[in-house]
Design a protein around this motif. Structure first.
Motif, PDB file in Angstrom:
ATOM      1  N   VAL A  35       0.834  -1.199   0.000  1.00  0.00           N
ATOM      2  CA  VAL A  35       0.000   0.000   0.000  1.00  0.00           C
ATOM      3  C   VAL A  35       0.870   1.252   0.000  1.00  0.00           C
ATOM      4  O   VAL A  35       0.622   2.214  -0.742  1.00  0.00           O
ATOM      5  N   LEU A  36       1.919   1.244   0.841  1.00  0.00           N
ATOM      6  CA  LEU A  36       2.821   2.395   0.882  1.00  0.00           C
ATOM      7  C   LEU A  36       3.505   2.610  -0.460  1.00  0.00           C
ATOM      8  O   LEU A  36       3.582   3.739  -0.971  1.00  0.00           O
ATOM      9  N   GLY A  37       4.027   1.518  -1.042  1.00  0.00           N
ATOM     10  CA  GLY A  37       4.797   1.639  -2.273  1.00  0.00           C
ATOM     11  C   GLY A  37       3.964   1.947  -3.500  1.00  0.00           C
ATOM     12  O   GLY A  37       4.465   2.561  -4.454  1.00  0.00           O
ATOM     13  N   GLU A  38       2.683   1.553  -3.502  1.00  0.00           N
ATOM     14  CA  GLU A  38       1.851   1.725  -4.679  1.00  0.00           C
ATOM     15  C   GLU A  38       0.984   2.979  -4.634  1.00  0.00           C
ATOM     16  O   GLU A  38       0.794   3.641  -5.657  1.00  0.00           O
ATOM     17  N   TYR A  39       0.447   3.287  -3.467  1.00  0.00           N
ATOM     18  CA  TYR A  39      -0.602   4.309  -3.419  1.00  0.00           C
ATOM     19  C   TYR A  39      -0.269   5.524  -2.543  1.00  0.00           C
ATOM     20  O   TYR A  39      -0.879   6.574  -2.710  1.00  0.00           O
ATOM     21  N   VAL A  40       0.653   5.391  -1.614  1.00  0.00           N
ATOM     22  CA  VAL A  40       0.907   6.480  -0.672  1.00  0.00           C
ATOM     23  C   VAL A  40       2.211   7.203  -0.982  1.00  0.00           C
ATOM     24  O   VAL A  40       2.226   8.418  -1.200  1.00  0.00           O
ATOM     25  N   ALA A  41       3.315   6.470  -1.010  1.00  0.00           N
ATOM     26  CA  ALA A  41       4.628   7.097  -1.130  1.00  0.00           C
ATOM     27  C   ALA A  41       4.860   7.823  -2.454  1.00  0.00           C
ATOM     28  O   ALA A  41       5.325   8.975  -2.443  1.00  0.00           O
ATOM     29  N   PRO A  42       4.587   7.221  -3.636  1.00  0.00           N
ATOM     30  CA  PRO A  42       4.915   7.920  -4.893  1.00  0.00           C
ATOM     31  C   PRO A  42       4.242   9.277  -5.066  1.00  0.00           C
ATOM     32  O   PRO A  42       4.925  10.264  -5.369  1.00  0.00           O
ATOM     33  N   PRO A  43       2.918   9.403  -4.867  1.00  0.00           N
ATOM     34  CA  PRO A  43       2.328  10.741  -5.052  1.00  0.00           C
ATOM     35  C   PRO A  43       2.791  11.750  -4.010  1.00  0.00           C
ATOM     36  O   PRO A  43       2.962  12.931  -4.324  1.00  0.00           O
ATOM     37  N   MET A  44       3.024  11.292  -2.769  1.00  0.00           N
ATOM     38  CA  MET A  44       3.472  12.228  -1.742  1.00  0.00           C
ATOM     39  C   MET A  44       4.903  12.685  -1.994  1.00  0.00           C
ATOM     40  O   MET A  44       5.228  13.863  -1.810  1.00  0.00           O
ATOM     41  N   GLU A  45       5.759  11.763  -2.434  1.00  0.00           N
ATOM     42  CA  GLU A  45       7.131  12.153  -2.754  1.00  0.00           C
ATOM     43  C   GLU A  45       7.163  13.103  -3.950  1.00  0.00           C
ATOM     44  O   GLU A  45       7.916  14.076  -3.967  1.00  0.00           O
ATOM     45  N   GLN A  46       6.321  12.833  -4.968  1.00  0.00           N
ATOM     46  CA  GLN A  46       6.254  13.704  -6.126  1.00  0.00           C
ATOM     47  C   GLN A  46       5.781  15.102  -5.733  1.00  0.00           C
ATOM     48  O   GLN A  46       6.333  16.118  -6.181  1.00  0.00           O
ATOM     49  N   TYR A  47       4.757  15.158  -4.880  1.00  0.00           N
ATOM     50  CA  TYR A  47       4.263  16.458  -4.430  1.00  0.00           C
ATOM     51  C   TYR A  47       5.328  17.193  -3.629  1.00  0.00           C
ATOM     52  O   TYR A  47       5.471  18.421  -3.746  1.00  0.00           O
ATOM     53  N   ALA A  48       6.087  16.453  -2.814  1.00  0.00           N
ATOM     54  CA  ALA A  48       7.154  17.083  -2.033  1.00  0.00           C
ATOM     55  C   ALA A  48       8.202  17.703  -2.944  1.00  0.00           C
ATOM     56  O   ALA A  48       8.663  18.832  -2.711  1.00  0.00           O
ATOM     57  N   ARG A  49       8.585  17.007  -4.005  1.00  0.00           N
ATOM     58  CA  ARG A  49       9.574  17.535  -4.938  1.00  0.00           C
ATOM     59  C   ARG A  49       9.036  18.769  -5.661  1.00  0.00           C
ATOM     60  O   ARG A  49       9.741  19.750  -5.858  1.00  0.00           O
ATOM     61  N   GLU A  50       7.766  18.691  -6.079  1.00  0.00           N
ATOM     62  CA  GLU A  50       7.171  19.836  -6.750  1.00  0.00           C
ATOM     63  C   GLU A  50       7.099  21.044  -5.824  1.00  0.00           C
ATOM     64  O   GLU A  50       7.443  22.165  -6.214  1.00  0.00           O
ATOM     65  N   MET A  51       6.630  20.804  -4.605  1.00  0.00           N
ATOM     66  CA  MET A  51       6.492  21.904  -3.645  1.00  0.00           C
ATOM     67  C   MET A  51       7.842  22.570  -3.377  1.00  0.00           C
ATOM     68  O   MET A  51       7.954  23.803  -3.419  1.00  0.00           O
TER      69      MET A  51
END
Length: 355
Positions: free
Chosen positions: A116-132
């Motif tokens: 769940v972390l690797g598929e649905y939680v971590a990727p979008p949150m990490e991407q948003y962190a980089r964008e922010m």
């Protein structure tokens, strides 16, 4: 499910989550310290740094879960052994294989959490962190795209299809316009690297210049391009296979193969991500031989050290296989699955020797 099985599984999962929490706190503090150099750049402040660290913690949890699961199972089963609870369970007629099955059941639940972390939680949150972080640090550029990075700098538009390292990119397109926004040239480089002054070194560069009545093709082994777009900014939307979920990796690999492009790095990342998730369910069982073997009477510190050592060796082997696969041209499925396969074999042998 019996009371004993729930008791053992609850102990393993509880200790694993506790260890994971400690690892996340330590890693979060380290990440916050490393962010100090960027605080004050643009609008990137202390609050933004805290948010950036928090958004990256799910990815850290995904990476740390194998080690946390091993340490947590070592601590939980070790404490059960020291308090003689495992002896009582064995005296009640429960075999080592059955106890191992209970621990494996806890590992399956932890594996589901990892998925769940690797598929649905971590990727979008990490991407948003980089964008922010990037948009708060660099406010003068525009960027668009999902599978590729598109950045505009003055009369130049850059497109990057993939990112192979921090400052190295592949499939770079360069579109240059004049002051009236008319397209003047289109170029493509097989690969590109960027230095600290944002100067690009384009390799295998092919360019088509658009003149009034004709198009002039040019080809250069290398070419230079000066731009204000940094590697950090341009790498924001470029493909990083090790940070993509399995579903996206599968689609990306299929796309590369359909277009006759090199898909080995993405395919290796896909198999490695699947294998790493499954390894969580296997690595907890490795604690069973220690609980009945020579470490049943040792302290918490010793078991923690052993867990960290085994986890580090597993991660180093995975990294070594990634590098060896590129050097020796090994099949991606072999590179991705070898560490987990060896872990499963060692675990099976160790459990089978317990009496």
């Amino acid at each position: 499910m019996s009371v004993l099985s729930r008791y053992v599984m609850r102990a393993v999962i509880g200790y694993t989550l506790l260890v994971l929490l400690v690892l996340l706190v330590l890693n979060g503090l380290y990440m916050l310290i490393t962010e100090q150099d960027d605080i004050g750049t643009g609008n990137y402040g202390a609050t933004s740094a805290l948010l950036f660290v928090g958004l990256n913690l799910p990815q850290t949890a995904f990476d740390m879960l194998p080690i946390a699961a091993l340490i947590g199972s070592l601590l939980s089963l070790g404490n059960l052994a020291r308090s003689m609870e495992l002896v009582v369970i064995r005296a009640a007629g429960v075999s080592v294989a059955r106890i191992g099955a209970w621990v494996f059941g806890a590992g399956v639940l932890l594996m589901a959490l990892t998925w769940v972390l690797g598929e649905y939680v971590a990727p979008p949150m990490e991407q948003y962190a980089r964008e922010m972080k990037t948009f708060q640090k660099f406010q003068d550029y525009s960027m668009a795209g999902n599978r590729a990075a598109w950045a505009k700098d003055g009369n130049t538009i850059l497109s990057v299809q993939r990112q192979s390292a921090a400052n190295n990119f592949g499939g770079v397109y360069v579109f240059q316009f004049d002051a009236q926004h008319r397209l003047r040239s289109v170029g493509r480089a097989g690969s590109a690297s960027i230095d600290a002054q944002n100067s690009w070194e384009l390799t295998d560069y092919r360019q088509s210049k658009i003149e009034a009545d004709r198009i002039v093709p040019e080809q250069h082994a290398s070419a230079s391009l000066k731009t204000n777009v940094s590697a950090e900014f341009l790498g924001l939307a470029a493909i990083k296979p090790d940070a993509m979920p399995v579903q996206a990796l599968f689609s990306y690999v299929s796309h590369l193969k359909r277009n006759g492009l090199d898909a080995r790095s993405a395919e290796t990342a896909m198999w490695a991500r699947i294998a790493r998730t499954i390894a969580v369910a296997i690595i907890v069982v490795l604690a069973v031989p220690f609980a009945f073997g020579p470490m049943r009477s040792t302290g918490t510190g010793a078991r923690t050290v052993v867990g960290i050592m085994v986890g580090v060796v597993f991660l180093l082997l995975a990294k070594l296989m990634d590098s060896s696969g590129a050097i020796f041209d090994l099949p991606p499925i072999v590179v991705g699955w070898t560490p987990t396969f060896l872990l499963a074999v060692i675990t099976a042998i160790a459990v089978s020797r317990v009496r």
